[in-house]
Write a protein that holds these residues in place. Structure first.
Motif, short mmCIF file in Angstrom:
data_model
loop_
_atom_site.label_atom_id
_atom_site.label_comp_id
_atom_site.label_asym_id
_atom_site.label_seq_id
_atom_site.Cartn_x
_atom_site.Cartn_y
_atom_site.Cartn_z
N LEU A 11 38.01 54.39 33.54
CA LEU A 11 38.91 53.67 32.62
C LEU A 11 40.35 54.07 32.94
N ARG A 38 33.66 42.76 44.05
CA ARG A 38 33.60 43.07 42.64
C ARG A 38 32.94 41.93 41.89
N VAL A 40 32.11 40.51 37.71
CA VAL A 40 32.13 40.62 36.25
C VAL A 40 30.95 39.83 35.71
N PRO A 88 44.41 44.20 33.90
CA PRO A 88 43.14 43.99 33.17
C PRO A 88 42.17 43.09 33.92
N THR A 91 39.30 44.44 36.11
CA THR A 91 38.10 45.02 35.49
C THR A 91 36.85 44.37 36.05
N GLN A 123 31.91 51.14 38.01
CA GLN A 123 32.64 50.35 37.03
C GLN A 123 34.11 50.73 37.00
N THR A 125 37.43 49.79 34.70
CA THR A 125 37.90 49.14 33.48
C THR A 125 39.39 49.40 33.32
N SER A 127 42.34 48.84 30.83
CA SER A 127 42.58 48.47 29.44
C SER A 127 43.50 49.49 28.78
#
Length: 128
Positions: A11, A38, A40, A88, A91, A123, A125, A127
């Motif tokens: 993160l 990647r 999502v 963002p 992600t 992963q 992320t 944010s």
């Protein structure tokens, strides 16, 4: 058995940086071109960047060009994706993959269908 182990995800706040690693075993690493992809949920796998077997040639998709840098250390059987100025929309689960070019060792490709081996993904992320 060929294994590609992706690591380094996590993160991070927008504008931050991460470095992903892809450690390979069970193959002649220096003979393989590598790629990062990647994905999502609900969308297909997207190419991010790729690098030739020697590391002399790289390619990055427009969405990450100037922010992501792919490199490799063939002596350590490891590739690195340095990701800066993260957004963002970056992600996703990031995967590394490898394929062995048949004719041209300077080749590389962002087409996921030609890759022979895939890691499990890490992963990322972004944010606040």
């Amino acid at each position: 058995e060929v294994q590609l182990q992706a690591s380094g995800g996590g993160l991070v706040q927008p504008g931050g940086s991460l470095r992903l690693s892809c450690a390979a075993s069970g193959l002649a690493f220096g003979d393989y071109a590598l790629g990062w992809f990647r994905q999502v949920p609900g969308k297909g796998r997207e190419g991010v960047s790729c690098i030739s077997a020697s590391g002399r040639s790289t390619y990055a998709e427009d969405s990450v060009k100037g922010r992501f840098t792919l490199s490799r250390d063939n002596a350590k059987n490891t590739a690195y994706l340095q990701m800066n100025s993260l957004k963002p929309e970056d992600t996703a689960v990031y995967y590394c993959a490898a394929y062995k070019p048949k004719y041209d060792q300077s080749a590389y490709s962002i087409d996921p269908s030609i890759y022979d081996f895939w890691g499990k993904g890490t992963q990322v992320t972004v944010s606040s």
